[in-house]
Design an enzyme around this catalytic site. Sequence first.
Site, PDB file in Angstrom:
ATOM      1  N   TRP A 166       0.818  -1.217   0.000  1.00 56.28           N
ATOM      2  CA  TRP A 166       0.000   0.000   0.000  1.00 56.28           C
ATOM      3  C   TRP A 166       0.854   1.271   0.000  1.00 56.28           C
ATOM      4  CZ3 TRP A 166      -4.489   0.319  -1.945  1.00 56.28           C
ATOM      5  CH2 TRP A 166      -5.305  -0.817  -1.968  1.00 56.28           C
ATOM      6  N   CYS A 225     -10.666 -12.207  -1.994  1.00 61.27           N
ATOM      7  CA  CYS A 225     -10.579 -13.444  -1.195  1.00 61.27           C
ATOM      8  C   CYS A 225      -9.473 -14.346  -1.735  1.00 61.27           C
ATOM      9  CB  CYS A 225     -11.922 -14.174  -1.240  1.00 61.27           C
ATOM     10  SG  CYS A 225     -11.956 -15.648  -0.209  1.00 61.27           S
ATOM     11  N   VAL A 226      -8.664 -14.865  -0.817  1.00 60.79           N
ATOM     12  CA  VAL A 226      -7.628 -15.841  -1.169  1.00 60.79           C
ATOM     13  C   VAL A 226      -7.847 -17.081  -0.306  1.00 60.79           C
ATOM     14  CG1 VAL A 226      -5.133 -16.297  -1.017  1.00 60.79           C
ATOM     15  CG2 VAL A 226      -5.940 -14.126  -1.975  1.00 60.79           C
ATOM     16  N   SER A 241      -0.847 -15.147   2.811  1.00 63.43           N
ATOM     17  CA  SER A 241       0.468 -14.542   3.113  1.00 63.43           C
ATOM     18  C   SER A 241       1.502 -14.814   2.030  1.00 63.43           C
ATOM     19  CB  SER A 241       0.998 -15.025   4.471  1.00 63.43           C
ATOM     20  OG  SER A 241       0.041 -14.755   5.456  1.00 63.43           O
ATOM     21  N   LYS A 242       1.045 -15.064   0.802  1.00 62.30           N
ATOM     22  CA  LYS A 242       1.984 -15.294  -0.306  1.00 62.30           C
ATOM     23  C   LYS A 242       1.964 -14.136  -1.291  1.00 62.30           C
ATOM     24  CE  LYS A 242       1.320 -20.329  -0.082  1.00 62.30           C
ATOM     25  NZ  LYS A 242       2.484 -20.560   0.786  1.00 62.30           N
ATOM     26  N   LEU A 276     -21.721  -3.290  -0.380  1.00 62.32           N
ATOM     27  CA  LEU A 276     -22.269  -4.593   0.027  1.00 62.32           C
ATOM     28  C   LEU A 276     -21.190  -5.538   0.552  1.00 62.32           C
ATOM     29  CD1 LEU A 276     -24.553  -4.837  -3.096  1.00 62.32           C
ATOM     30  CD2 LEU A 276     -25.291  -4.326  -0.754  1.00 62.32           C
ATOM     31  N   ALA A 284      -2.755 -11.214  -2.819  1.00 61.13           N
ATOM     32  CA  ALA A 284      -3.736 -10.110  -2.775  1.00 61.13           C
ATOM     33  C   ALA A 284      -3.234  -8.889  -3.569  1.00 61.13           C
ATOM     34  CB  ALA A 284      -4.055  -9.749  -1.324  1.00 61.13           C
TER      35      ALA A 284
HETATM   36  C1  LIG Z   1      -8.842   2.600 -10.147  1.00 60.18           C
HETATM   37  C2  LIG Z   1      -9.229   1.241  -9.806  1.00 60.18           C
HETATM   38  C3  LIG Z   1      -8.556   0.744  -8.490  1.00 60.18           C
HETATM   39  C4  LIG Z   1      -9.080  -0.612  -8.080  1.00 60.18           C
HETATM   40  C5  LIG Z   1      -8.391  -1.154  -6.843  1.00 60.18           C
HETATM   41  C6  LIG Z   1      -8.712  -0.340  -5.591  1.00 60.18           C
HETATM   42  C7  LIG Z   1      -8.112  -1.005  -4.338  1.00 60.18           C
HETATM   43  C8  LIG Z   1      -8.895  -2.213  -3.883  1.00 60.18           C
HETATM   44  C9  LIG Z   1      -8.311  -2.813  -2.625  1.00 60.18           C
HETATM   45  C10 LIG Z   1      -9.027  -4.084  -2.228  1.00 60.18           C
HETATM   46  C11 LIG Z   1     -10.325  -3.830  -1.511  1.00 60.18           C
HETATM   47  C12 LIG Z   1     -10.950  -5.109  -1.052  1.00 60.18           C
HETATM   48  C13 LIG Z   1     -12.254  -4.893  -0.301  1.00 60.18           C
HETATM   49  C14 LIG Z   1     -12.663  -6.228   0.315  1.00 60.18           C
HETATM   50  O1  LIG Z   1     -13.011  -7.142  -0.363  1.00 60.18           O
HETATM   51  S1  LIG Z   1     -12.535  -6.349   2.030  1.00 60.18           S
HETATM   52  C15 LIG Z   1     -12.623  -8.094   2.307  1.00 60.18           C
HETATM   53  C16 LIG Z   1     -11.266  -8.707   2.291  1.00 60.18           C
HETATM   54  N1  LIG Z   1     -11.349 -10.140   2.357  1.00 60.18           N
HETATM   55  C17 LIG Z   1     -11.211 -10.858   3.477  1.00 60.18           C
HETATM   56  O2  LIG Z   1     -10.956 -10.344   4.548  1.00 60.18           O
HETATM   57  C18 LIG Z   1     -11.415 -12.366   3.316  1.00 60.18           C
HETATM   58  C19 LIG Z   1     -10.503 -13.182   4.155  1.00 60.18           C
HETATM   59  N2  LIG Z   1      -9.115 -12.819   3.882  1.00 60.18           N
HETATM   60  C20 LIG Z   1      -8.471 -13.119   2.748  1.00 60.18           C
HETATM   61  O3  LIG Z   1      -8.986 -13.706   1.813  1.00 60.18           O
HETATM   62  C21 LIG Z   1      -7.024 -12.654   2.658  1.00 60.18           C
HETATM   63  O4  LIG Z   1      -6.526 -12.461   3.958  1.00 60.18           O
HETATM   64  C22 LIG Z   1      -6.860 -11.354   1.828  1.00 60.18           C
HETATM   65  C23 LIG Z   1      -7.201 -11.620   0.369  1.00 60.18           C
HETATM   66  C24 LIG Z   1      -7.723 -10.222   2.363  1.00 60.18           C
HETATM   67  C25 LIG Z   1      -5.392 -10.899   1.902  1.00 60.18           C
HETATM   68  O5  LIG Z   1      -4.592 -11.928   1.460  1.00 60.18           O
HETATM   69  P1  LIG Z   1      -3.395 -12.486   2.357  1.00 60.18           P
HETATM   70  O6  LIG Z   1      -3.811 -12.434   3.771  1.00 60.18           O
HETATM   71  O7  LIG Z   1      -2.976 -13.784   1.813  1.00 60.18           O
HETATM   72  O8  LIG Z   1      -2.257 -11.363   2.189  1.00 60.18           O
HETATM   73  P2  LIG Z   1      -1.190 -11.249   0.998  1.00 60.18           P
HETATM   74  O9  LIG Z   1       0.121 -11.789   1.443  1.00 60.18           O
HETATM   75  O10 LIG Z   1      -1.713 -11.804  -0.273  1.00 60.18           O
HETATM   76  O11 LIG Z   1      -1.100  -9.659   0.821  1.00 60.18           O
HETATM   77  C26 LIG Z   1      -0.776  -8.848   1.901  1.00 60.18           C
HETATM   78  C27 LIG Z   1      -1.111  -7.430   1.511  1.00 60.18           C
HETATM   79  O12 LIG Z   1      -2.536  -7.315   1.332  1.00 60.18           O
HETATM   80  C28 LIG Z   1      -3.013  -6.254   2.144  1.00 60.18           C
HETATM   81  N3  LIG Z   1      -4.389  -6.536   2.552  1.00 60.18           N
HETATM   82  C29 LIG Z   1      -4.803  -7.399   3.465  1.00 60.18           C
HETATM   83  N4  LIG Z   1      -6.143  -7.349   3.558  1.00 60.18           N
HETATM   84  C30 LIG Z   1      -6.549  -6.436   2.674  1.00 60.18           C
HETATM   85  C31 LIG Z   1      -7.807  -5.926   2.326  1.00 60.18           C
HETATM   86  N5  LIG Z   1      -8.938  -6.331   2.906  1.00 60.18           N
HETATM   87  N6  LIG Z   1      -7.890  -4.980   1.380  1.00 60.18           N
HETATM   88  C32 LIG Z   1      -6.783  -4.537   0.777  1.00 60.18           C
HETATM   89  N7  LIG Z   1      -5.544  -4.974   1.079  1.00 60.18           N
HETATM   90  C33 LIG Z   1      -5.448  -5.912   2.028  1.00 60.18           C
HETATM   91  C34 LIG Z   1      -2.058  -6.244   3.324  1.00 60.18           C
HETATM   92  O13 LIG Z   1      -2.128  -5.007   4.012  1.00 60.18           O
HETATM   93  C35 LIG Z   1      -0.759  -6.459   2.629  1.00 60.18           C
HETATM   94  O14 LIG Z   1      -0.325  -5.257   2.020  1.00 60.18           O
HETATM   95  P3  LIG Z   1       0.836  -4.385   2.710  1.00 60.18           P
HETATM   96  O15 LIG Z   1       0.457  -4.259   4.160  1.00 60.18           O
HETATM   97  O16 LIG Z   1       2.094  -5.165   2.499  1.00 60.18           O
HETATM   98  O17 LIG Z   1       0.840  -3.065   2.015  1.00 60.18           O
END
Ligand SMILES: CCCCCCCCCCCCCC(=O)SCCNC(=O)CCNC(=O)[C@H](O)C(C)(C)COP(=O)(O)OP(=O)(O)OC[C@H]1O[C@@H](n2cnc3c(N)ncnc32)[C@H](O)[C@@H]1OP(=O)(O)O
Length: 467
Positions: A75, A210-211, A217-218, A467, A221
């Site tokens: 981020w 969702c992952v 942690s790979k 939502l 996301a």
């Molecule tokens: C112009 C268009 C732009 C479009 C894009 C706009 C942005 C959209 C952004 C997305 C909006 C989504 C809205 C929703 O759906 S919010 C719902 C999120 N989903 C869940 O909580 C479901 C359960 N959790 C998981 O599936 C995983 O833990 C997720 C996928 C969340 C992370 O996977 P994992 O745990 O395996 O981690 P990693 O090793 O791959 O990656 C680690 C990095 O990811 C950052 N992280 C963790 N959680 C979130 C989160 N909720 N939003 C954004 N970033 C998040 C984290 O700070 C770290 O980054 P940094 O700290 O190193 O910087």
Amino acid sequence: MADDQAGPPGSSEAEEVVHLLQANGSAAQTDGDNQRLRAVTPNADKARELLNQLTLGQQPQRQKSRRAGDPYAFWGTQPVAQFNEDPASLPATDCQIDRTKTAAEVRQDPYGLPADFEWSICNMSDDKTVHEVFELLTYHYVEDDDEMFRFKYSREFLQWALQPPGFRQEWHIGVRACKTKRLVGFITGVPATLRVRTNTISMAEINFLCVHKKLRSKRLAPVLIKEITRRVNLQNIWQAAYTAGVVLPKPVAECQYYHRSLNPKKLVSVGFSRLPSTMTMARLIKLYKLPEEPLTPGIRPLTKKDIPQVTHLLSNYLSKFQLAPVLNEEEVEHFLMPVEGVIDSYVVESAGSIITDLVSYYTLPSTIIGNPSYQELKAAFMYYTVATETPLQQLMRDVLILSKAKGHDVFNALDIFANDSFLKELKFGIGDGRLRYYLYNWRVVPSAETRANEPPLTPKNVGLVLL
Ligand SMILES: CCCCCCCCCCCCCC(=O)SCCNC(=O)CCNC(=O)[C@H](O)C(C)(C)COP(=O)(O)OP(=O)(O)OC[C@H]1O[C@@H](n2cnc3c(N)ncnc32)[C@H](O)[C@@H]1OP(=O)(O)O
């Protein structure tokens, strides 16, 4: 347990506390009320604590602990407001953070995935694909910190949420294992027009990141986020809105969940609420009892012919907020027309066929993880509501009654809109979940009412439900 064991109405400590908290929060508070408050509990904080113990909602919340000060490796590289910015170096008005790129500058090919994984566009009209998405989310989506509840979006909900007018199939992005074709990752965008203060902007609303638990942690996301960004940019759209429980750089608003028990016995049994030691279950049930029928004459489900009036009513109301969607008739019809088990909307029609009020909620159950007696918690979430003739509190009481009649166990609301005005009175208890609102590539500058280190928008300035 027999009803008489609960004592006469108003006799329990909790009922007393509820009454006194109402009085405490209202302008009509009297010394008498204050004295009674002291007689029941030593101070208002204690009273509030007791009410909170009744409904300590532990809904899934998008928050996992992270140590303060940890750097944001991903981020920190993105066009979002950062935590450590020097206020003196910031612009004075809301603005885009990164410049708009030319079409040639937008990467044409998808980002690389780890070996053995491939991108997959998810067709949400195809039952098999919808089922795969449903299964991924049912077992791997958002849980509360204690891993007791996990959101369980229904197939019909996913189809509704992801296919609004103008939706793009290529914004429904899956990651599959190459060999088995199993869906292991997901992220979505839908198009939306949002107004942030005076700027009306074409955006994407990002959701359902969702992952699979085995692939956490790979750093998958960030790849999903970069890929959806690329596909949104390909449509010449440069901003996005999203919500999460997790703290990321940097919220535009930080909101609080509140929960209104509809089925207190089940909520206590599954660990969603606690029964204070000073209270019996019979008293708790009595505390949350609601009338059988709504009180507002003429309240009825929204129908298609109401859409023009409702669009007007809603647009007018949303114009009062600093962050709100701009919705046309087609979108209002899509998002508000009742869909069984997904979205319920009611209107109040006055003489002359004028629609004066609207109230709506969506249904989002949670799996109750590892409970032998109950599998699912049926939650209603407040959606868009406008009260012009009917008092808001009455409208909300009616929707509690209507949602209870449809089998909901709990009614959830955030402290956004004008919700502050009814939460206490209608016995909503504060939850332990907070929801942060974020904007991608858009800076919102602090206003005069922003306190130091707080997000630029207060919850009551937020008129947007994602939502
Ligand atoms: C112009 C268009 C732009 C479009 C894009 C706009 C942005 C959209 C952004 C997305 C909006 C989504 C809205 C929703 O759906 S919010 C719902 C999120 N989903 C869940 O909580 C479901 C359960 N959790 C998981 O599936 C995983 O833990 C997720 C996928 C969340 C992370 O996977 P994992 O745990 O395996 O981690 P990693 O090793 O791959 O990656 C680690 C990095 O990811 C950052 N992280 C963790 N959680 C979130 C989160 N909720 N939003 C954004 N970033 C998040 C984290 O700070 C770290 O980054 P940094 O700290 O190193 O910087």
